[in-house]
Design a protein around this motif. Structure first.
Motif, PDB file in Angstrom:
ATOM      1  N   SER A  25      38.450  -2.959 -37.219  1.00  0.00           N
ATOM      2  CA  SER A  25      38.909  -4.339 -37.393  1.00  0.00           C
ATOM      3  C   SER A  25      38.827  -5.142 -36.093  1.00  0.00           C
ATOM      4  O   SER A  25      38.769  -6.367 -36.134  1.00  0.00           O
ATOM      5  N   ASN A  26      38.822  -4.468 -34.928  1.00  0.00           N
ATOM      6  CA  ASN A  26      38.706  -5.148 -33.637  1.00  0.00           C
ATOM      7  C   ASN A  26      37.945  -4.250 -32.667  1.00  0.00           C
ATOM      8  O   ASN A  26      38.554  -3.469 -31.925  1.00  0.00           O
ATOM      9  N   PRO A  27      36.613  -4.351 -32.620  1.00  0.00           N
ATOM     10  CA  PRO A  27      35.812  -3.480 -31.747  1.00  0.00           C
ATOM     11  C   PRO A  27      36.166  -3.561 -30.263  1.00  0.00           C
ATOM     12  O   PRO A  27      35.851  -2.644 -29.504  1.00  0.00           O
ATOM     13  N   GLU A  28      36.839  -4.613 -29.821  1.00  0.00           N
ATOM     14  CA  GLU A  28      37.244  -4.717 -28.409  1.00  0.00           C
ATOM     15  C   GLU A  28      38.198  -3.585 -28.026  1.00  0.00           C
ATOM     16  O   GLU A  28      38.264  -3.200 -26.859  1.00  0.00           O
ATOM     17  N   ILE A  29      38.937  -3.058 -28.984  1.00  0.00           N
ATOM     18  CA  ILE A  29      39.875  -1.956 -28.737  1.00  0.00           C
ATOM     19  C   ILE A  29      39.152  -0.726 -28.199  1.00  0.00           C
ATOM     20  O   ILE A  29      39.706   0.065 -27.451  1.00  0.00           O
ATOM     21  N   ALA A  30      37.885  -0.580 -28.538  1.00  0.00           N
ATOM     22  CA  ALA A  30      37.113   0.607 -28.179  1.00  0.00           C
ATOM     23  C   ALA A  30      36.602   0.595 -26.741  1.00  0.00           C
ATOM     24  O   ALA A  30      36.073   1.592 -26.257  1.00  0.00           O
ATOM     25  N   LYS A  31      36.766  -0.515 -26.030  1.00  0.00           N
ATOM     26  CA  LYS A  31      36.214  -0.637 -24.678  1.00  0.00           C
ATOM     27  C   LYS A  31      37.224  -0.165 -23.634  1.00  0.00           C
ATOM     28  O   LYS A  31      38.326  -0.696 -23.543  1.00  0.00           O
ATOM     29  N   LYS A  33      37.856   1.316 -19.418  1.00  0.00           N
ATOM     30  CA  LYS A  33      37.413   1.429 -18.028  1.00  0.00           C
ATOM     31  C   LYS A  33      38.263   2.527 -17.395  1.00  0.00           C
ATOM     32  O   LYS A  33      39.477   2.362 -17.241  1.00  0.00           O
ATOM     33  N   PHE A  34      37.623   3.645 -17.060  1.00  0.00           N
ATOM     34  CA  PHE A  34      38.322   4.745 -16.403  1.00  0.00           C
ATOM     35  C   PHE A  34      38.086   4.640 -14.904  1.00  0.00           C
ATOM     36  O   PHE A  34      37.036   4.167 -14.463  1.00  0.00           O
ATOM     37  N   ARG A  35      39.055   5.093 -14.113  1.00  0.00           N
ATOM     38  CA  ARG A  35      38.986   4.926 -12.666  1.00  0.00           C
ATOM     39  C   ARG A  35      39.361   6.212 -11.946  1.00  0.00           C
ATOM     40  O   ARG A  35      40.173   6.994 -12.439  1.00  0.00           O
ATOM     41  N   ALA A  36      38.781   6.393 -10.784  1.00  0.00           N
ATOM     42  CA  ALA A  36      39.158   7.487  -9.887  1.00  0.00           C
ATOM     43  C   ALA A  36      39.113   6.948  -8.464  1.00  0.00           C
ATOM     44  O   ALA A  36      38.321   6.051  -8.156  1.00  0.00           O
ATOM     45  N   ARG A  37      39.970   7.478  -7.623  1.00  0.00           N
ATOM     46  CA  ARG A  37      39.981   7.125  -6.208  1.00  0.00           C
ATOM     47  C   ARG A  37      39.826   8.423  -5.415  1.00  0.00           C
ATOM     48  O   ARG A  37      40.314   9.463  -5.831  1.00  0.00           O
ATOM     49  N   ASN A  38      39.149   8.324  -4.267  1.00  0.00           N
ATOM     50  CA  ASN A  38      38.875   9.519  -3.489  1.00  0.00           C
ATOM     51  C   ASN A  38      39.050   9.226  -2.016  1.00  0.00           C
ATOM     52  O   ASN A  38      38.708   8.144  -1.550  1.00  0.00           O
ATOM     53  N   LYS A  39      39.599  10.218  -1.276  1.00  0.00           N
ATOM     54  CA  LYS A  39      39.734  10.119   0.183  1.00  0.00           C
ATOM     55  C   LYS A  39      39.213  11.405   0.807  1.00  0.00           C
ATOM     56  O   LYS A  39      39.559  12.504   0.375  1.00  0.00           O
ATOM     57  N   TRP A  40      38.404  11.237   1.845  1.00  0.00           N
ATOM     58  CA  TRP A  40      37.901  12.370   2.612  1.00  0.00           C
ATOM     59  C   TRP A  40      39.031  12.917   3.475  1.00  0.00           C
ATOM     60  O   TRP A  40      39.815  12.160   4.064  1.00  0.00           O
ATOM     61  N   ILE A  41      39.134  14.234   3.568  1.00  0.00           N
ATOM     62  CA  ILE A  41      40.173  14.880   4.377  1.00  0.00           C
ATOM     63  C   ILE A  41      39.541  15.478   5.635  1.00  0.00           C
ATOM     64  O   ILE A  41      39.876  15.110   6.743  1.00  0.00           O
ATOM     65  N   TYR A  54      41.971   1.193 -18.180  1.00  0.00           N
ATOM     66  CA  TYR A  54      42.077   0.084 -19.124  1.00  0.00           C
ATOM     67  C   TYR A  54      41.537   0.582 -20.456  1.00  0.00           C
ATOM     68  O   TYR A  54      40.470   1.189 -20.519  1.00  0.00           O
ATOM     69  N   GLY A  55      42.275   0.327 -21.533  1.00  0.00           N
ATOM     70  CA  GLY A  55      41.808   0.715 -22.857  1.00  0.00           C
ATOM     71  C   GLY A  55      42.663   0.080 -23.933  1.00  0.00           C
ATOM     72  O   GLY A  55      43.827  -0.269 -23.691  1.00  0.00           O
ATOM     73  N   ALA A  56      42.101  -0.078 -25.107  1.00  0.00           N
ATOM     74  CA  ALA A  56      42.798  -0.694 -26.240  1.00  0.00           C
ATOM     75  C   ALA A  56      43.319  -2.079 -25.861  1.00  0.00           C
ATOM     76  O   ALA A  56      44.435  -2.457 -26.195  1.00  0.00           O
ATOM     77  N   CYS A  57      42.495  -2.806 -25.086  1.00  0.00           N
ATOM     78  CA  CYS A  57      42.758  -4.202 -24.697  1.00  0.00           C
ATOM     79  C   CYS A  57      43.931  -4.372 -23.736  1.00  0.00           C
ATOM     80  O   CYS A  57      44.537  -5.443 -23.671  1.00  0.00           O
ATOM     81  N   THR A  58      44.277  -3.328 -22.977  1.00  0.00           N
ATOM     82  CA  THR A  58      45.396  -3.451 -22.036  1.00  0.00           C
ATOM     83  C   THR A  58      45.275  -2.398 -20.924  1.00  0.00           C
ATOM     84  O   THR A  58      44.572  -1.400 -21.073  1.00  0.00           O
ATOM     85  N   GLU A  59      45.971  -2.642 -19.817  1.00  0.00           N
ATOM     86  CA  GLU A  59      46.076  -1.631 -18.764  1.00  0.00           C
ATOM     87  C   GLU A  59      47.061  -0.569 -19.239  1.00  0.00           C
ATOM     88  O   GLU A  59      48.156  -0.901 -19.697  1.00  0.00           O
TER      89      GLU A  59
END
Length: 186
Positions: A25-31, A33-41, A54-59
């Motif tokens: 009913s709302n294909p925008e829900i399917a979009k 954005k996955f995130r990762a952060r990395n630091k060198w040690i 971000y998913g299902a139209c919200t953070e």
């Protein structure tokens, strides 16, 4: 009288139907954005944290603490084993995603499974990564996956489960080129 909700392979059938219906009913829900952060040690040791997406139209704010993953190398590759190396994490991601995809699609199709295991092996020649031979790919040349599936299943159902694994997003990522852009914060 209380209705018992049907659960297959740990997934609630109604949740699957509700999710699919919402996306239809709302294909925008399917979009997402996955995130990762990395630091060198130090040396080959670095640390990734994964928390927000971000998913299902919200953070998403359900993860109160980040997942932390140390990346390193074994001594033979000049590391100190502070964690699995990044190419091993790729195998972990591939195994996890194929298994989850398989079990979700099995549940959606009413196929109950008792047990699934997989073993993965990737062939990598470091001559490419080290710049010693331009004809050798930097990454895996080949990945072999072997599934062990148990349950009251026909051979046809087992093959159907394997076909579901091909629908895994990580399978798609490792078998098709994904555009990756690099930038520098200044």
């Amino acid at each position: 009288m209380e209705t018992l909700e049907k659960t297959v392979n740990g997934f609630k059938s109604q949740d699957i139907m509700d999710t699919v219906g919402a996306i239809q009913s709302n294909p925008e829900i399917a979009k997402f954005k996955f995130r990762a952060r990395n630091k060198w040690i130090s040396g080959g040791h670095n640390r990734s944290t994964i928390q927000d997406f971000y998913g299902a139209c919200t953070e998403d704010e359900t993860r109160k603490e980040p997942f932390v993953f140390d990346n390193s190398e074994p001594p033979i590759l000049l590391g100190n084993n502070e964690g699995a190396n990044p190419v091993e994490f790729i195998l972990h991601g591939l195994a996890g995603c194929m298994t989850t995809t398989m079990m979700l699609h099995a549940a959606a199709n009413g196929i109950s499974v008792d047990h699934v295991e997989s073993s993965l092996e990737g062939d990598l020649d470091v001559q490419g990564f080290l710049g010693l031979d331009e004809t050798i790919r930097n990454g895996y040349q080949n990945i072999k996956v072997n599934f062990k599936i148990e349950g009251d299943l026909t051979e046809e159902e087992k093959q159907k489960l394997i076909s579901f694994a091909y629908m895994s997003p990580v399978f798609d990522i490792v078998t098709n080129k994904v555009p990756v852009s690099l930038s520098l914060n200044v």
